[in-house]
Design a protein around this motif. Structure first.
Motif, PDB file in Angstrom:
ATOM      1  N   ASN A 295       0.828  -1.213   0.000  1.00 61.15           N
ATOM      2  CA  ASN A 295       0.000   0.000   0.000  1.00 61.15           C
ATOM      3  C   ASN A 295       0.863   1.263   0.000  1.00 61.15           C
ATOM      4  N   THR A 296       1.936   1.237   0.793  1.00 56.69           N
ATOM      5  CA  THR A 296       2.845   2.389   0.813  1.00 56.69           C
ATOM      6  C   THR A 296       3.529   2.552  -0.543  1.00 56.69           C
ATOM      7  N   LEU A 297       3.969   1.439  -1.125  1.00 52.69           N
ATOM      8  CA  LEU A 297       4.620   1.515  -2.425  1.00 52.69           C
ATOM      9  C   LEU A 297       3.659   2.026  -3.485  1.00 52.69           C
ATOM     10  N   ARG A 298       2.400   1.563  -3.423  1.00 53.76           N
ATOM     11  CA  ARG A 298       1.421   2.014  -4.419  1.00 53.76           C
ATOM     12  C   ARG A 298       1.096   3.494  -4.227  1.00 53.76           C
ATOM     13  N   ARG A 299       0.950   3.918  -2.972  1.00 50.99           N
ATOM     14  CA  ARG A 299       0.617   5.317  -2.704  1.00 50.99           C
ATOM     15  C   ARG A 299       1.746   6.256  -3.133  1.00 50.99           C
ATOM     16  N   THR A 300       2.970   5.839  -2.972  1.00 52.50           N
ATOM     17  CA  THR A 300       4.109   6.685  -3.344  1.00 52.50           C
ATOM     18  C   THR A 300       4.613   6.397  -4.757  1.00 52.50           C
ATOM     19  N   GLN A 301       3.912   5.488  -5.478  1.00 50.30           N
ATOM     20  CA  GLN A 301       4.284   5.136  -6.859  1.00 50.30           C
ATOM     21  C   GLN A 301       5.762   4.741  -6.917  1.00 50.30           C
ATOM     22  N   THR A 302       6.135   3.823  -6.050  1.00 51.42           N
ATOM     23  CA  THR A 302       7.518   3.380  -5.960  1.00 51.42           C
ATOM     24  C   THR A 302       7.671   2.027  -6.635  1.00 51.42           C
ATOM     25  N   GLY A 303       8.559   1.933  -7.608  1.00 48.46           N
ATOM     26  CA  GLY A 303       8.793   0.679  -8.318  1.00 48.46           C
ATOM     27  C   GLY A 303       8.190   0.680  -9.701  1.00 48.46           C
ATOM     28  N   LEU A 304       8.798  -0.093 -10.586  1.00 45.51           N
ATOM     29  CA  LEU A 304       8.368  -0.120 -11.984  1.00 45.51           C
ATOM     30  C   LEU A 304       6.944  -0.643 -12.127  1.00 45.51           C
ATOM     31  N   ALA A 305       6.555  -1.590 -11.291  1.00 46.70           N
ATOM     32  CA  ALA A 305       5.225  -2.199 -11.418  1.00 46.70           C
ATOM     33  C   ALA A 305       4.113  -1.267 -10.951  1.00 46.70           C
ATOM     34  N   ARG A 306       4.447  -0.173 -10.274  1.00 43.96           N
ATOM     35  CA  ARG A 306       3.420   0.686  -9.703  1.00 43.96           C
ATOM     36  C   ARG A 306       3.374   2.073 -10.327  1.00 43.96           C
ATOM     37  N   ILE A 307       4.042   2.260 -11.437  1.00 49.45           N
ATOM     38  CA  ILE A 307       3.987   3.567 -12.089  1.00 49.45           C
ATOM     39  C   ILE A 307       2.623   3.742 -12.745  1.00 49.45           C
ATOM     40  N   LEU A 308       2.202   4.973 -12.866  1.00 46.10           N
ATOM     41  CA  LEU A 308       0.935   5.273 -13.527  1.00 46.10           C
ATOM     42  C   LEU A 308       1.152   5.323 -15.036  1.00 46.10           C
ATOM     43  N   LEU A 309       0.313   4.570 -15.770  1.00 46.69           N
ATOM     44  CA  LEU A 309       0.374   4.585 -17.230  1.00 46.69           C
ATOM     45  C   LEU A 309      -1.043   4.799 -17.756  1.00 46.69           C
TER      46      LEU A 309
END
Length: 256
Positions: free
Chosen positions: A117-131
């Motif tokens: 959840n923290t990684l998704r909220r902070t858009q951290t990591g290649l898998a969680r970038i917004l496209l």
């Protein structure tokens, strides 16, 4: 170079006022020049995590994630299908303001740094970038299993334009770190944003943003400028060169 960067970072850290837990970073260069013999390079980032006297020491140490994003652009993609034995474009998607370049560097596996959840909220990591994609006039972020998103990421990774390097950050001391940002020979020109995050015990403590520029220089820049600003003259010149080259080859290799 490494010793000089280390010395500079230590000097900056020693003179900076301690107001809170924060990041101090510096780059080996803020401008990458692309010439005809450019085969890629690394831009070194050196940083330090500073904390004031009231901030407790982190028993587990710090984690660093560096996200480098190249110029954004709209990219039209197609999905081919074989119909009656012929491959045709069956469907399309437009990725809106997608990064032309994206590299994520960290000191260890990103999923071990914080919860999902923290990684998704902070858009951290290649898998969680917004496209975000544009579909029938509507723009929305693509889900992780979307086939267009997966194909887009796969093609970018194959071209070395998207990377996630999980040992790309090295600590000199518990608070002083270094990261080498790879700039491939096919890197797009423009402004690159660099977002540095520091985590501890799974929480985001601080972040800092800086930037670098990738530019073409010399004859390559002249050709790119001419093609962009004087398209008609550039087309006529290249056609004339092709004709002259063909004529010259016919003269040289003519059999009498």
């Amino acid at each position: 170079m490494r010793a000089r960067l280390l010395g500079f970072a230590i000097a900056v850290a020693a003179t900076a006022p301690a107001k809170a837990e924060r990041l101090i970073t510096t780059l080996s260069t803020s401008r990458v020049l692309i010439q005809s013999n450019f085969t890629g390079t690394d831009v070194v980032l050196v940083g330090s995590v500073e904390r004031d006297a009231q901030t407790v020491a982190r028993r587990g140490g710090y984690d660093i994630v560096v996200t480098v994003t190249g110029p954004r652009e709209n990219i039209l993609t197609f999905r081919k299908e074989r119909i009656f034995g012929i491959w045709v474009n069956a469907d399309s998607r437009t990725f809106v303001k997608a990064p032309s370049y994206l590299t994520v560097l960290s000191n260890r596996t990103i999923t071990d740094i914080a919860d999902i959840n923290t990684l998704r909220r902070t858009q951290t990591g290649l898998a969680r970038i917004l496209l975000p994609q544009e579909i029938s006039g509507d723009i929305a972020d693509s889900i992780r299993d979307d086939p267009f998103r997966q194909a887009f990421l796969r093609l970018k990774i194959e071209r070395n334009l998207f990377r996630e390097i999980q040992n790309g950050v090295t600590f000199f001391t518990p608070a002083l770190f270094r990261a080498a940002i790879p700039i491939p020979d096919n890197a797009p020109t423009g402004n690159y944003d660099i977002d540095v995050k520091v985590f501890a015990d799974g929480a985001l403590l601080s972040r800092q943003q800086t930037a670098l520029e990738v530019v073409k220089v010399g004859f390559e820049q002249f050709v790119a400028t001419a093609a962009r600003d004087y398209g008609l003259l550039y087309g006529l010149a290249t056609a004339l060169m092709a004709v002259l080259t063909g004529w010259f080859a016919s003269v040289v290799f003519r059999k009498d």
